[in-house]
Write a protein that holds these residues in place. Structure first.
Motif, PDB file in Angstrom:
ATOM      1  N   LEU A  38      45.374  55.263  32.994  1.00 13.71           N
ATOM      2  CA  LEU A  38      46.508  54.310  33.145  1.00 13.71           C
ATOM      3  C   LEU A  38      46.166  53.540  34.386  1.00 13.71           C
ATOM      4  CD1 LEU A  38      48.545  53.263  31.673  1.00 13.71           C
ATOM      5  CD2 LEU A  38      50.404  54.668  32.815  1.00 13.71           C
ATOM      6  N   ALA A  39      45.524  54.016  35.525  1.00 21.21           N
ATOM      7  CA  ALA A  39      45.177  53.338  36.667  1.00 21.21           C
ATOM      8  C   ALA A  39      44.350  52.522  36.383  1.00 21.21           C
ATOM      9  CB  ALA A  39      44.877  54.307  37.972  1.00 21.21           C
ATOM     10  N   LYS A  40      43.375  52.946  35.674  1.00 21.42           N
ATOM     11  CA  LYS A  40      42.217  51.990  35.366  1.00 21.42           C
ATOM     12  C   LYS A  40      42.608  50.793  34.427  1.00 21.42           C
ATOM     13  CE  LYS A  40      38.431  54.021  33.874  1.00 21.42           C
ATOM     14  NZ  LYS A  40      37.297  54.586  33.007  1.00 21.42           N
ATOM     15  N   PHE A  41      43.652  51.001  33.654  1.00 21.26           N
ATOM     16  CA  PHE A  41      43.993  50.034  32.738  1.00 21.26           C
ATOM     17  C   PHE A  41      44.801  48.923  33.691  1.00 21.26           C
ATOM     18  CE2 PHE A  41      48.051  48.233  30.971  1.00 21.26           C
ATOM     19  CZ  PHE A  41      47.450  47.489  29.697  1.00 21.26           C
ATOM     20  N   TYR A  42      45.494  49.329  34.679  1.00 22.59           N
ATOM     21  CA  TYR A  42      46.268  48.398  35.647  1.00 22.59           C
ATOM     22  C   TYR A  42      45.124  47.682  36.438  1.00 22.59           C
ATOM     23  CZ  TYR A  42      50.790  50.242  34.001  1.00 22.59           C
ATOM     24  OH  TYR A  42      52.077  50.636  33.375  1.00 22.59           O
ATOM     25  N   PHE A  43      44.328  48.386  36.975  1.00 25.14           N
ATOM     26  CA  PHE A  43      43.301  47.815  37.869  1.00 25.14           C
ATOM     27  C   PHE A  43      42.430  46.566  37.094  1.00 25.14           C
ATOM     28  CE2 PHE A  43      43.390  51.328  40.953  1.00 25.14           C
ATOM     29  CZ  PHE A  43      43.736  50.650  41.807  1.00 25.14           C
ATOM     30  N   ASN A  44      42.307  47.076  35.816  1.00 23.84           N
ATOM     31  CA  ASN A  44      41.433  46.126  34.932  1.00 23.84           C
ATOM     32  C   ASN A  44      42.262  44.871  34.694  1.00 23.84           C
ATOM     33  OD1 ASN A  44      38.767  47.229  34.574  1.00 23.84           O
ATOM     34  ND2 ASN A  44      39.286  48.803  33.270  1.00 23.84           N
ATOM     35  N   LYS A  45      43.514  45.079  34.230  1.00 18.47           N
ATOM     36  CA  LYS A  45      44.529  44.031  33.929  1.00 18.47           C
ATOM     37  C   LYS A  45      44.555  43.128  35.214  1.00 18.47           C
ATOM     38  CE  LYS A  45      49.292  43.383  32.696  1.00 18.47           C
ATOM     39  NZ  LYS A  45      48.829  42.617  31.454  1.00 18.47           N
ATOM     40  N   LEU A  46      44.762  43.615  36.482  1.00 22.28           N
ATOM     41  CA  LEU A  46      44.638  42.993  37.721  1.00 22.28           C
ATOM     42  C   LEU A  46      43.472  42.021  37.881  1.00 22.28           C
ATOM     43  CD1 LEU A  46      46.329  45.451  39.911  1.00 22.28           C
ATOM     44  CD2 LEU A  46      47.295  43.000  39.631  1.00 22.28           C
ATOM     45  N   LEU A  47      42.423  42.510  37.602  1.00 21.04           N
ATOM     46  CA  LEU A  47      40.983  42.069  37.905  1.00 21.04           C
ATOM     47  C   LEU A  47      40.732  40.920  36.495  1.00 21.04           C
ATOM     48  CD1 LEU A  47      38.984  45.282  38.739  1.00 21.04           C
ATOM     49  CD2 LEU A  47      39.448  43.118  40.390  1.00 21.04           C
ATOM     50  N   MET A  48      41.379  40.948  35.517  1.00 23.24           N
ATOM     51  CA  MET A  48      41.229  39.935  34.321  1.00 23.24           C
ATOM     52  C   MET A  48      42.304  38.998  34.541  1.00 23.24           C
ATOM     53  SD  MET A  48      38.530  40.692  33.017  1.00 23.24           S
ATOM     54  CE  MET A  48      38.506  39.631  31.584  1.00 23.24           C
ATOM     55  N   GLU A  49      43.496  39.094  34.913  1.00 26.56           N
ATOM     56  CA  GLU A  49      44.737  38.362  34.484  1.00 26.56           C
ATOM     57  C   GLU A  49      45.205  37.633  35.976  1.00 26.56           C
ATOM     58  OE1 GLU A  49      47.750  40.175  32.202  1.00 26.56           O
ATOM     59  OE2 GLU A  49      46.240  40.812  30.955  1.00 26.56           O
ATOM     60  N   HIS A  50      44.872  38.510  37.176  1.00 23.03           N
ATOM     61  CA  HIS A  50      45.303  38.189  38.597  1.00 23.03           C
ATOM     62  C   HIS A  50      43.983  37.976  39.549  1.00 23.03           C
ATOM     63  CE1 HIS A  50      49.260  38.365  37.061  1.00 23.03           C
ATOM     64  NE2 HIS A  50      49.050  39.468  36.569  1.00 23.03           N
ATOM     65  N   LYS A  51      43.120  37.270  39.314  1.00 20.90           N
ATOM     66  CA  LYS A  51      41.814  37.319  39.804  1.00 20.90           C
ATOM     67  C   LYS A  51      41.994  36.890  41.284  1.00 20.90           C
ATOM     68  CE  LYS A  51      38.942  36.078  35.923  1.00 20.90           C
ATOM     69  NZ  LYS A  51      38.391  36.884  35.238  1.00 20.90           N
ATOM     70  N   VAL A  52      42.782  36.081  41.544  1.00 23.33           N
ATOM     71  CA  VAL A  52      43.169  35.662  43.016  1.00 23.33           C
ATOM     72  C   VAL A  52      43.916  36.590  43.843  1.00 23.33           C
ATOM     73  CG1 VAL A  52      42.285  33.403  42.524  1.00 23.33           C
ATOM     74  CG2 VAL A  52      44.527  33.977  42.607  1.00 23.33           C
ATOM     75  N   TYR A  53      44.384  37.789  43.255  1.00 23.87           N
ATOM     76  CA  TYR A  53      45.244  38.724  44.047  1.00 23.87           C
ATOM     77  C   TYR A  53      44.288  39.652  44.777  1.00 23.87           C
ATOM     78  CZ  TYR A  53      48.987  41.690  45.321  1.00 23.87           C
ATOM     79  OH  TYR A  53      50.140  42.537  46.015  1.00 23.87           O
ATOM     80  N   LEU A  54      44.207  39.382  46.339  1.00 24.42           N
ATOM     81  CA  LEU A  54      43.027  39.915  46.916  1.00 24.42           C
ATOM     82  C   LEU A  54      43.347  41.399  47.129  1.00 24.42           C
ATOM     83  CD1 LEU A  54      40.416  39.232  48.399  1.00 24.42           C
ATOM     84  CD2 LEU A  54      41.741  38.468  50.328  1.00 24.42           C
ATOM     85  N   PRO A  55      44.414  41.994  47.381  1.00 24.79           N
ATOM     86  CA  PRO A  55      44.885  43.221  47.691  1.00 24.79           C
ATOM     87  C   PRO A  55      44.064  44.167  46.607  1.00 24.79           C
ATOM     88  CG  PRO A  55      46.679  41.876  48.122  1.00 24.79           C
ATOM     89  CD  PRO A  55      45.913  41.128  47.678  1.00 24.79           C
ATOM     90  N   THR A  56      43.810  43.668  45.410  1.00 26.53           N
ATOM     91  CA  THR A  56      43.500  44.557  44.294  1.00 26.53           C
ATOM     92  C   THR A  56      42.063  45.012  44.822  1.00 26.53           C
ATOM     93  OG1 THR A  56      44.654  43.252  42.827  1.00 26.53           O
ATOM     94  CG2 THR A  56      42.766  44.499  41.934  1.00 26.53           C
ATOM     95  N   TYR A  57      41.397  44.129  45.246  1.00 28.14           N
ATOM     96  CA  TYR A  57      39.787  44.485  45.340  1.00 28.14           C
ATOM     97  C   TYR A  57      39.333  45.886  45.967  1.00 28.14           C
ATOM     98  CZ  TYR A  57      39.299  40.262  42.640  1.00 28.14           C
ATOM     99  OH  TYR A  57      39.327  39.283  41.739  1.00 28.14           O
ATOM    100  N   TYR A  58      40.186  46.034  47.351  1.00 25.10           N
ATOM    101  CA  TYR A  58      39.712  46.926  48.071  1.00 25.10           C
ATOM    102  C   TYR A  58      40.114  48.459  47.235  1.00 25.10           C
ATOM    103  CZ  TYR A  58      40.054  50.183  51.755  1.00 25.10           C
ATOM    104  OH  TYR A  58      39.849  51.418  52.910  1.00 25.10           O
ATOM    105  N   HIS A  59      41.330  48.655  46.678  1.00 25.08           N
ATOM    106  CA  HIS A  59      41.708  49.822  46.162  1.00 25.08           C
ATOM    107  C   HIS A  59      40.991  49.903  44.748  1.00 25.08           C
ATOM    108  CE1 HIS A  59      44.626  51.069  48.996  1.00 25.08           C
ATOM    109  NE2 HIS A  59      44.907  49.732  49.322  1.00 25.08           N
ATOM    110  N   ALA A  60      40.688  48.846  44.003  1.00 24.15           N
ATOM    111  CA  ALA A  60      40.047  48.908  42.428  1.00 24.15           C
ATOM    112  C   ALA A  60      38.667  49.569  42.873  1.00 24.15           C
ATOM    113  CB  ALA A  60      40.398  47.731  41.934  1.00 24.15           C
ATOM    114  N   ALA A  61      37.927  48.725  43.883  1.00 23.27           N
ATOM    115  CA  ALA A  61      36.580  49.137  44.201  1.00 23.27           C
ATOM    116  C   ALA A  61      36.605  50.754  44.512  1.00 23.27           C
ATOM    117  CB  ALA A  61      36.106  48.510  45.208  1.00 23.27           C
ATOM    118  N   GLY A  62      37.591  51.136  45.315  1.00 22.80           N
ATOM    119  CA  GLY A  62      37.720  52.701  45.731  1.00 22.80           C
ATOM    120  C   GLY A  62      37.977  53.478  44.700  1.00 22.80           C
TER     121      GLY A  62
END
Length: 110
Positions: A38-62
């Motif tokens: 489910l975390a993967k689903f939400y991170f992918n959703k953020l990366l696709m639908e909210h590309k400019v939401y910078l906080p996502t990148y640090y935690h999603a990459a980790g």
């Protein structure tokens, strides 16, 4: 507040305002350990639908690195670094670059 009620509250917020990336981000963080799919689903959703939401990148990459998806983690770090540069966010840029260097070293990537 229990973890379950916090998750239910965040789901409610996300349903009420699906355009607010923070709600999806918080859900992704809450599910990292309890439900990685489910975390993967939400991170992918953020990366696709909210590309400019910078906080996502640090935690999603980790997260993707911890899941063994090294290529995806590398791509997310690089995208986050570019976005931080575009947004002139020096603090986040520094954090992403430091984490990326550690990631490259830990995974023996040139």
């Amino acid at each position: 507040m229990s973890k379950l009620s916090r998750i239910e509250m965040l789901k409610s917020f996300a349903e009420q305002d699906p355009t607010n990336p923070f709600n999806w981000y918080a859900l992704a963080l809450e599910h990292q350990e309890s439900d990685p799919d489910l975390a993967k689903f939400y991170f992918n959703k953020l990366l696709m639908e909210h590309k400019v939401y910078l906080p996502t990148y640090y935690h999603a990459a980790g997260f993707f690195a911890s899941e063994g998806d090294i290529d995806k983690a590398k791509e997310i770090f690089e995208s986050g670094i570019r976005l931080a540069e575009e947004q002139n966010n020096d603090k986040t840029l520094k954090e992403l670059k430091n984490s990326y260097q550690n990631f490259l070293f830990e995974n023996d990537i040139d």
